[in-house]
Scaffold this motif. Sequence first.
Motif, PDB file in Angstrom:
ATOM      1  N   GLU A  36      16.335 -17.557 -12.387  1.00 59.86           N
ATOM      2  CA  GLU A  36      16.398 -16.106 -12.244  1.00 59.86           C
ATOM      3  C   GLU A  36      17.706 -15.638 -12.879  1.00 59.86           C
ATOM      4  O   GLU A  36      18.781 -16.094 -12.497  1.00 59.86           O
ATOM      5  N   VAL A  37      17.593 -14.749 -13.856  1.00 61.71           N
ATOM      6  CA  VAL A  37      18.770 -14.208 -14.535  1.00 61.71           C
ATOM      7  C   VAL A  37      18.864 -12.724 -14.206  1.00 61.71           C
ATOM      8  O   VAL A  37      17.883 -11.993 -14.342  1.00 61.71           O
ATOM      9  N   VAL A  38      20.039 -12.293 -13.762  1.00 61.43           N
ATOM     10  CA  VAL A  38      20.272 -10.877 -13.483  1.00 61.43           C
ATOM     11  C   VAL A  38      21.495 -10.426 -14.267  1.00 61.43           C
ATOM     12  O   VAL A  38      22.399 -11.215 -14.546  1.00 61.43           O
ATOM     13  N   GLY A  39      21.494  -9.157 -14.639  1.00 64.27           N
ATOM     14  CA  GLY A  39      22.634  -8.631 -15.373  1.00 64.27           C
ATOM     15  C   GLY A  39      22.566  -7.129 -15.506  1.00 64.27           C
ATOM     16  O   GLY A  39      21.663  -6.476 -14.974  1.00 64.27           O
ATOM     17  N   ASP A  40      23.532  -6.596 -16.251  1.00 58.81           N
ATOM     18  CA  ASP A  40      23.617  -5.146 -16.392  1.00 58.81           C
ATOM     19  C   ASP A  40      23.605  -4.677 -17.849  1.00 58.81           C
ATOM     20  O   ASP A  40      23.657  -3.482 -18.108  1.00 58.81           O
ATOM     21  N   TYR A  41      23.521  -5.590 -18.795  1.00 59.22           N
ATOM     22  CA  TYR A  41      23.476  -5.226 -20.210  1.00 59.22           C
ATOM     23  C   TYR A  41      22.017  -5.286 -20.647  1.00 59.22           C
ATOM     24  O   TYR A  41      21.493  -6.347 -20.966  1.00 59.22           O
ATOM     25  N   LYS A  42      21.354  -4.136 -20.607  1.00 56.69           N
ATOM     26  CA  LYS A  42      19.903  -4.088 -20.777  1.00 56.69           C
ATOM     27  C   LYS A  42      19.366  -4.711 -22.067  1.00 56.69           C
ATOM     28  O   LYS A  42      18.300  -5.316 -22.038  1.00 56.69           O
ATOM     29  N   PRO A  43      20.047  -4.590 -23.209  1.00 57.51           N
ATOM     30  CA  PRO A  43      19.508  -5.250 -24.405  1.00 57.51           C
ATOM     31  C   PRO A  43      19.339  -6.763 -24.218  1.00 57.51           C
ATOM     32  O   PRO A  43      18.509  -7.381 -24.877  1.00 57.51           O
ATOM     33  N   ALA A  44      20.088  -7.346 -23.310  1.00 55.58           N
ATOM     34  CA  ALA A  44      19.980  -8.785 -23.064  1.00 55.58           C
ATOM     35  C   ALA A  44      18.615  -9.161 -22.501  1.00 55.58           C
ATOM     36  O   ALA A  44      18.127 -10.267 -22.745  1.00 55.58           O
ATOM     37  N   LEU A  45      17.982  -8.264 -21.763  1.00 53.72           N
ATOM     38  CA  LEU A  45      16.671  -8.571 -21.180  1.00 53.72           C
ATOM     39  C   LEU A  45      15.675  -8.942 -22.270  1.00 53.72           C
ATOM     40  O   LEU A  45      15.023  -9.987 -22.195  1.00 53.72           O
ATOM     41  N   GLU A  46      15.553  -8.118 -23.288  1.00 55.77           N
ATOM     42  CA  GLU A  46      14.605  -8.407 -24.375  1.00 55.77           C
ATOM     43  C   GLU A  46      15.020  -9.645 -25.159  1.00 55.77           C
ATOM     44  O   GLU A  46      14.177 -10.432 -25.577  1.00 55.77           O
ATOM     45  N   ASN A  47      16.320  -9.817 -25.361  1.00 51.64           N
ATOM     46  CA  ASN A  47      16.795 -10.989 -26.101  1.00 51.64           C
ATOM     47  C   ASN A  47      16.517 -12.283 -25.337  1.00 51.64           C
ATOM     48  O   ASN A  47      16.097 -13.280 -25.924  1.00 51.64           O
ATOM     49  N   ILE A  48      16.737 -12.268 -24.032  1.00 54.55           N
ATOM     50  CA  ILE A  48      16.465 -13.449 -23.207  1.00 54.55           C
ATOM     51  C   ILE A  48      14.966 -13.720 -23.168  1.00 54.55           C
ATOM     52  O   ILE A  48      14.522 -14.864 -23.295  1.00 54.55           O
ATOM     53  N   LYS A  49      14.190 -12.665 -23.008  1.00 57.40           N
ATOM     54  CA  LYS A  49      12.724 -12.809 -22.967  1.00 57.40           C
ATOM     55  C   LYS A  49      12.215 -13.412 -24.276  1.00 57.40           C
ATOM     56  O   LYS A  49      11.412 -14.350 -24.275  1.00 57.40           O
ATOM     57  N   ARG A  50      12.684 -12.887 -25.389  1.00 56.04           N
ATOM     58  CA  ARG A  50      12.268 -13.392 -26.700  1.00 56.04           C
ATOM     59  C   ARG A  50      12.674 -14.854 -26.874  1.00 56.04           C
ATOM     60  O   ARG A  50      11.890 -15.685 -27.331  1.00 56.04           O
ATOM     61  N   PHE A  51      13.905 -15.188 -26.485  1.00 58.18           N
ATOM     62  CA  PHE A  51      14.373 -16.568 -26.575  1.00 58.18           C
ATOM     63  C   PHE A  51      13.464 -17.494 -25.767  1.00 58.18           C
ATOM     64  O   PHE A  51      13.041 -18.544 -26.244  1.00 58.18           O
TER      65      PHE A  51
END
Length: 75
Positions: A36-51
């Motif tokens: 489970e990854v949580v954070g506050d830098y929203k562009p990271a969500l799509e980057n992590i998902k794509r990775f």
Amino acid sequence: MVIAMKKLDVTGDICPVPVLKTKKALEELNEGEELEVVGDYKPALENIKRFAENNGYTVVLAEETESRFRIVIKK
């Protein structure tokens, strides 16, 4: 069966750091475990998902609120 879930907080990190931390954490998991990854830098969500998707992991959940995101990835 209980699935072990590791948690990773990348709050305050901006790309590419959240993806790099996620990659390292996923490498340490056993097959079938979840991260489970949580954070506050929203562009990271799509980057992590794509990775995750590009590397054969399963994205179990991906959600965001006004100021946070949460993604669960299964190895």
